[in-house]
Design a protein around this motif. Sequence first.
Motif, PDB file in Angstrom:
ATOM      1  N   ARG A  75       0.832  -1.203   0.000  1.00  0.00           N
ATOM      2  CA  ARG A  75       0.000   0.000   0.000  1.00  0.00           C
ATOM      3  C   ARG A  75       0.866   1.252   0.000  1.00  0.00           C
ATOM      4  O   ARG A  75       1.868   1.325   0.699  1.00  0.00           O
ATOM      5  CB  ARG A  75      -0.891  -0.019   1.252  1.00  0.00           C
TER       6      ARG A  75
ATOM      7  N   VAL B 168       1.358   6.474  -5.641  1.00  0.00           N
ATOM      8  CA  VAL B 168       1.818   6.064  -6.970  1.00  0.00           C
ATOM      9  C   VAL B 168       3.337   6.206  -7.074  1.00  0.00           C
ATOM     10  O   VAL B 168       3.928   7.166  -6.563  1.00  0.00           O
ATOM     11  CB  VAL B 168       1.141   6.926  -8.056  1.00  0.00           C
TER      12      VAL B 168
ATOM     13  N   LYS C  23       5.455  -0.435  -5.496  1.00  0.00           N
ATOM     14  CA  LYS C  23       4.576  -1.522  -5.042  1.00  0.00           C
ATOM     15  C   LYS C  23       4.459  -2.631  -6.088  1.00  0.00           C
ATOM     16  O   LYS C  23       4.587  -3.822  -5.768  1.00  0.00           O
ATOM     17  CB  LYS C  23       3.173  -0.977  -4.725  1.00  0.00           C
ATOM     18  N   THR C  24       4.203  -2.239  -7.334  1.00  0.00           N
ATOM     19  CA  THR C  24       4.035  -3.248  -8.384  1.00  0.00           C
ATOM     20  C   THR C  24       5.346  -3.981  -8.643  1.00  0.00           C
ATOM     21  O   THR C  24       5.363  -5.192  -8.884  1.00  0.00           O
ATOM     22  CB  THR C  24       3.518  -2.592  -9.674  1.00  0.00           C
TER      23      THR C  24
ATOM     24  N   THR D 158      -4.910  -6.862 -13.191  1.00  0.00           N
ATOM     25  CA  THR D 158      -5.744  -5.875 -12.517  1.00  0.00           C
ATOM     26  C   THR D 158      -7.171  -6.406 -12.519  1.00  0.00           C
ATOM     27  O   THR D 158      -7.512  -7.317 -13.286  1.00  0.00           O
ATOM     28  CB  THR D 158      -5.709  -4.518 -13.239  1.00  0.00           C
TER      29      THR D 158
ATOM     30  N   ASP E 291      -3.422  -6.198  -8.965  1.00  0.00           N
ATOM     31  CA  ASP E 291      -2.717  -4.922  -8.902  1.00  0.00           C
ATOM     32  C   ASP E 291      -3.696  -3.750  -8.922  1.00  0.00           C
ATOM     33  O   ASP E 291      -4.746  -3.798  -9.560  1.00  0.00           O
ATOM     34  CB  ASP E 291      -1.767  -4.823 -10.099  1.00  0.00           C
ATOM     35  N   ASP E 292      -3.326  -2.672  -8.213  1.00  0.00           N
ATOM     36  CA  ASP E 292      -4.069  -1.410  -8.235  1.00  0.00           C
ATOM     37  C   ASP E 292      -5.517  -1.574  -7.783  1.00  0.00           C
ATOM     38  O   ASP E 292      -6.444  -1.049  -8.404  1.00  0.00           O
ATOM     39  CB  ASP E 292      -4.037  -0.786  -9.636  1.00  0.00           C
TER      40      ASP E 292
ATOM     41  N   LYS F 265      -8.415   1.273  -7.992  1.00  0.00           N
ATOM     42  CA  LYS F 265      -8.095   2.307  -8.982  1.00  0.00           C
ATOM     43  C   LYS F 265      -9.190   2.450 -10.030  1.00  0.00           C
ATOM     44  O   LYS F 265      -9.602   3.561 -10.375  1.00  0.00           O
ATOM     45  CB  LYS F 265      -6.771   1.982  -9.662  1.00  0.00           C
ATOM     46  N   ASP F 266      -9.664   1.321 -10.566  1.00  0.00           N
ATOM     47  CA  ASP F 266     -10.663   1.357 -11.631  1.00  0.00           C
ATOM     48  C   ASP F 266     -12.058   1.569 -11.054  1.00  0.00           C
ATOM     49  O   ASP F 266     -12.347   1.184  -9.909  1.00  0.00           O
ATOM     50  CB  ASP F 266     -10.636   0.056 -12.437  1.00  0.00           C
TER      51      ASP F 266
ATOM     52  N   THR G  67      -2.161  -4.916  -4.401  1.00  0.00           N
ATOM     53  CA  THR G  67      -1.530  -3.605  -4.285  1.00  0.00           C
ATOM     54  C   THR G  67      -2.612  -2.542  -4.395  1.00  0.00           C
ATOM     55  O   THR G  67      -3.607  -2.720  -5.109  1.00  0.00           O
ATOM     56  CB  THR G  67      -0.457  -3.351  -5.367  1.00  0.00           C
ATOM     57  N   THR G  68      -2.415  -1.440  -3.696  1.00  0.00           N
ATOM     58  CA  THR G  68      -3.389  -0.352  -3.742  1.00  0.00           C
ATOM     59  C   THR G  68      -2.700   0.971  -3.454  1.00  0.00           C
ATOM     60  O   THR G  68      -1.711   1.016  -2.707  1.00  0.00           O
ATOM     61  CB  THR G  68      -4.538  -0.578  -2.750  1.00  0.00           C
ATOM     62  N   ASN G  69      -3.237   2.024  -4.054  1.00  0.00           N
ATOM     63  CA  ASN G  69      -2.719   3.375  -3.804  1.00  0.00           C
ATOM     64  C   ASN G  69      -3.395   4.036  -2.613  1.00  0.00           C
ATOM     65  O   ASN G  69      -3.015   5.148  -2.244  1.00  0.00           O
ATOM     66  CB  ASN G  69      -2.957   4.267  -5.033  1.00  0.00           C
TER      67      ASN G  69
END
Length: 215
Positions: free
Chosen positions: A79, A82, A86-87, A107, A137-138, A141-142, A169-171
Amino acid sequence: MGSLCTLTSAFEVPKRSADEWARINREVAAFERREADRRRRERVERSGIPARYRRAVLDGCPPEVAAWCAKPARPLMLRGEVGLGKTWAACAALIALASERSVVFATLRQVADEARAAEWGENALARYRNAGALCIDDLGKDRMTESRLSLLFEIVKARDESGKPTIYTTNYPWEDMVRRLMVGEDISLVKTITSRLQRCLVVDFKGTDRRLRHG
Protein backbone atom coordinates in the motif's frame (compact mmCIF):
# COMPACT_ATOMS: atom_id res chain seq x y z
CA MET A 1 22.57 -70.01 -20.16
CA GLY A 2 25.01 -68.03 -18.08
CA SER A 3 25.35 -68.49 -14.37
CA LEU A 4 23.61 -66.19 -11.91
CA CYS A 5 26.94 -64.64 -11.01
CA THR A 6 27.62 -63.84 -14.67
CA LEU A 7 24.20 -62.21 -15.10
CA THR A 8 24.57 -60.22 -11.89
CA SER A 9 28.00 -58.94 -12.85
CA ALA A 10 26.62 -57.63 -16.14
CA PHE A 11 24.42 -55.19 -14.23
CA GLU A 12 26.92 -54.07 -11.65
CA VAL A 13 27.38 -50.32 -11.30
CA PRO A 14 30.73 -49.39 -12.83
CA LYS A 15 33.32 -48.60 -10.25
CA ARG A 16 34.19 -44.92 -10.24
CA SER A 17 36.58 -42.83 -8.26
CA ALA A 18 35.40 -40.29 -5.70
CA ASP A 19 36.34 -37.50 -8.12
CA GLU A 20 34.24 -39.06 -10.89
CA TRP A 21 31.20 -39.34 -8.59
CA ALA A 22 31.68 -35.75 -7.48
CA ARG A 23 31.75 -34.64 -11.13
CA ILE A 24 28.59 -36.62 -11.91
CA ASN A 25 26.81 -35.13 -8.90
CA ARG A 26 27.79 -31.62 -10.00
CA GLU A 27 26.48 -32.27 -13.51
CA VAL A 28 23.19 -33.64 -12.17
CA ALA A 29 22.80 -30.65 -9.84
CA ALA A 30 23.55 -28.24 -12.69
CA PHE A 31 20.97 -29.98 -14.91
CA GLU A 32 18.34 -29.77 -12.16
CA ARG A 33 19.06 -26.04 -11.69
CA ARG A 34 18.71 -25.41 -15.43
CA GLU A 35 15.41 -27.30 -15.52
CA ALA A 36 14.10 -25.42 -12.47
CA ASP A 37 15.10 -22.11 -14.05
CA ARG A 38 13.42 -23.09 -17.33
CA ARG A 39 10.18 -23.93 -15.52
CA ARG A 40 10.35 -20.66 -13.58
CA ARG A 41 10.85 -18.63 -16.80
CA GLU A 42 7.94 -20.41 -18.49
CA ARG A 43 5.67 -19.67 -15.53
CA VAL A 44 6.67 -16.01 -15.56
CA GLU A 45 6.06 -15.76 -19.32
CA ARG A 46 2.54 -17.15 -18.87
CA SER A 47 1.80 -15.06 -15.78
CA GLY A 48 0.67 -11.77 -17.27
CA ILE A 49 3.48 -9.89 -15.53
CA PRO A 50 4.20 -6.83 -17.73
CA ALA A 51 7.50 -7.05 -19.62
CA ARG A 52 9.00 -4.09 -17.76
CA TYR A 53 8.64 -5.93 -14.45
CA ARG A 54 9.99 -9.33 -15.48
CA ARG A 55 13.46 -8.49 -14.19
CA ALA A 56 12.13 -7.51 -10.77
CA VAL A 57 14.08 -8.98 -7.85
CA LEU A 58 13.54 -8.90 -4.11
CA ASP A 59 16.80 -7.05 -3.49
CA GLY A 60 15.86 -3.45 -2.72
CA CYS A 61 12.27 -4.33 -1.81
CA PRO A 62 11.05 -3.94 1.78
CA PRO A 63 12.40 -6.88 3.82
CA GLU A 64 8.85 -7.83 4.81
CA VAL A 65 8.19 -8.84 1.20
CA ALA A 66 11.09 -11.31 1.08
CA ALA A 67 10.09 -12.65 4.51
CA TRP A 68 6.54 -13.16 3.26
CA CYS A 69 7.80 -15.06 0.18
CA ALA A 70 9.65 -17.45 2.46
CA LYS A 71 6.42 -18.19 4.36
CA PRO A 72 3.32 -16.80 2.61
CA ALA A 73 0.91 -17.89 5.32
CA ARG A 74 -1.59 -15.07 4.75
CA PRO A 75 -2.36 -12.55 1.98
CA LEU A 76 0.00 -9.63 1.39
CA MET A 77 -1.14 -6.05 0.75
CA LEU A 78 1.33 -3.49 -0.59
CA ARG A 79 0.00 0.00 0.00
CA GLY A 80 1.24 3.50 -0.83
CA GLU A 81 1.18 6.41 -3.24
CA VAL A 82 1.82 6.06 -6.97
CA GLY A 83 5.40 5.36 -8.05
CA LEU A 84 6.84 3.97 -4.81
CA GLY A 85 7.60 0.50 -6.15
CA LYS A 86 4.58 -1.52 -5.04
CA THR A 87 4.04 -3.25 -8.38
CA TRP A 88 7.78 -3.88 -8.76
CA ALA A 89 7.83 -5.56 -5.33
CA ALA A 90 4.68 -7.55 -6.10
CA CYS A 91 6.19 -8.83 -9.35
CA ALA A 92 9.49 -9.61 -7.62
CA ALA A 93 7.54 -11.71 -5.12
CA LEU A 94 5.67 -13.54 -7.89
CA ILE A 95 8.92 -14.25 -9.75
CA ALA A 96 10.47 -15.63 -6.58
CA LEU A 97 7.42 -17.84 -5.97
CA ALA A 98 7.45 -19.02 -9.62
CA SER A 99 10.29 -21.37 -8.73
CA GLU A 100 7.72 -23.58 -7.01
CA ARG A 101 4.27 -22.78 -8.42
CA SER A 102 2.25 -21.12 -11.16
CA VAL A 103 1.87 -17.34 -10.83
CA VAL A 104 -0.67 -14.87 -12.25
CA PHE A 105 -0.67 -11.06 -12.37
CA ALA A 106 -3.70 -8.95 -13.32
CA THR A 107 -5.74 -5.88 -12.52
CA LEU A 108 -9.41 -6.25 -11.66
CA ARG A 109 -10.24 -4.64 -15.00
CA GLN A 110 -8.27 -7.35 -16.81
CA VAL A 111 -10.08 -10.04 -14.84
CA ALA A 112 -13.45 -8.48 -15.76
CA ASP A 113 -12.48 -8.23 -19.44
CA GLU A 114 -11.44 -11.88 -19.49
CA ALA A 115 -14.62 -12.99 -17.74
CA ARG A 116 -16.73 -10.99 -20.19
CA ALA A 117 -14.87 -12.46 -23.17
CA ALA A 118 -15.55 -15.92 -21.76
CA GLU A 119 -19.23 -14.99 -21.43
CA TRP A 120 -19.05 -15.67 -17.71
CA GLY A 121 -18.63 -19.38 -18.28
CA GLU A 122 -17.96 -21.84 -15.50
CA ASN A 123 -14.18 -21.57 -15.90
CA ALA A 124 -13.97 -17.79 -16.41
CA LEU A 125 -12.28 -17.32 -13.03
CA ALA A 126 -10.50 -20.67 -12.75
CA ARG A 127 -7.12 -19.14 -13.62
CA TYR A 128 -7.42 -16.67 -10.75
CA ARG A 129 -8.97 -19.01 -8.21
CA ASN A 130 -6.44 -21.77 -8.81
CA ALA A 131 -3.17 -19.94 -9.49
CA GLY A 132 -0.35 -21.06 -7.24
CA ALA A 133 0.24 -17.36 -6.44
CA LEU A 134 -1.84 -14.38 -7.60
CA CYS A 135 -1.40 -10.60 -7.63
CA ILE A 136 -4.35 -8.25 -8.10
CA ASP A 137 -2.72 -4.92 -8.90
CA ASP A 138 -4.07 -1.41 -8.24
CA LEU A 139 -7.07 -2.44 -6.16
CA GLY A 140 -9.55 0.43 -6.00
CA LYS A 141 -8.10 2.31 -8.98
CA ASP A 142 -10.66 1.36 -11.63
CA ARG A 143 -14.30 2.39 -11.43
CA MET A 144 -16.18 -0.27 -9.51
CA THR A 145 -19.28 -1.91 -10.95
CA GLU A 146 -21.53 -4.62 -9.56
CA SER A 147 -19.97 -7.20 -11.89
CA ARG A 148 -16.44 -6.24 -10.90
CA LEU A 149 -17.35 -6.31 -7.23
CA SER A 150 -18.84 -9.78 -7.68
CA LEU A 151 -15.67 -10.96 -9.42
CA LEU A 152 -13.50 -9.55 -6.65
CA PHE A 153 -15.63 -11.30 -4.05
CA GLU A 154 -15.32 -14.64 -5.85
CA ILE A 155 -11.54 -14.32 -6.11
CA VAL A 156 -10.95 -13.08 -2.57
CA LYS A 157 -13.22 -15.77 -1.13
CA ALA A 158 -11.65 -18.60 -3.13
CA ARG A 159 -8.10 -17.50 -2.36
CA ASP A 160 -8.84 -16.99 1.32
CA GLU A 161 -10.42 -20.43 1.67
CA SER A 162 -7.65 -22.21 -0.22
CA GLY A 163 -4.87 -20.36 1.59
CA LYS A 164 -2.95 -19.90 -1.66
CA PRO A 165 -0.53 -16.94 -1.70
CA THR A 166 -2.23 -13.74 -2.84
CA ILE A 167 -0.87 -10.21 -3.21
CA TYR A 168 -2.94 -7.03 -3.49
CA THR A 169 -1.53 -3.60 -4.28
CA THR A 170 -3.39 -0.35 -3.74
CA ASN A 171 -2.72 3.37 -3.80
CA TYR A 172 -5.28 4.05 -1.10
CA PRO A 173 -5.43 4.04 2.70
CA TRP A 174 -7.86 1.46 4.06
CA GLU A 175 -10.91 3.74 4.44
CA ASP A 176 -10.47 5.23 0.95
CA MET A 177 -10.04 1.81 -0.64
CA VAL A 178 -13.20 0.51 1.03
CA ARG A 179 -15.12 3.56 -0.16
CA ARG A 180 -13.90 3.06 -3.74
CA LEU A 181 -15.11 -0.55 -3.70
CA MET A 182 -18.69 0.45 -2.88
CA VAL A 183 -21.40 0.24 -5.52
CA GLY A 184 -24.89 1.53 -4.75
CA GLU A 185 -26.34 1.37 -1.26
CA ASP A 186 -25.88 -2.32 -0.48
CA ILE A 187 -22.54 -2.57 1.30
CA SER A 188 -22.91 -6.17 2.50
CA LEU A 189 -20.67 -7.59 -0.23
CA VAL A 190 -18.01 -4.94 0.39
CA LYS A 191 -18.06 -5.79 4.09
CA THR A 192 -17.59 -9.47 3.28
CA ILE A 193 -14.63 -8.69 1.00
CA THR A 194 -12.95 -6.28 3.39
CA SER A 195 -13.37 -8.63 6.35
CA ARG A 196 -11.23 -11.13 4.45
CA LEU A 197 -8.76 -8.49 3.25
CA GLN A 198 -8.18 -7.46 6.85
CA ARG A 199 -6.24 -10.71 7.25
CA CYS A 200 -3.53 -9.31 4.96
CA LEU A 201 -0.03 -8.54 6.07
CA VAL A 202 0.12 -4.84 5.14
CA VAL A 203 3.38 -3.27 3.96
CA ASP A 204 3.22 0.52 3.62
CA PHE A 205 5.41 2.13 0.95
CA LYS A 206 6.61 5.64 1.69
CA GLY A 207 9.00 8.13 0.12
CA THR A 208 9.13 9.91 -3.23
CA ASP A 209 8.13 8.67 -6.67
CA ARG A 210 10.86 6.34 -7.99
CA ARG A 211 10.30 7.62 -11.52
CA LEU A 212 10.95 11.19 -10.42
CA ARG A 213 14.10 10.18 -8.57
CA HIS A 214 15.54 8.44 -11.63
CA GLY A 215 14.38 10.97 -14.21
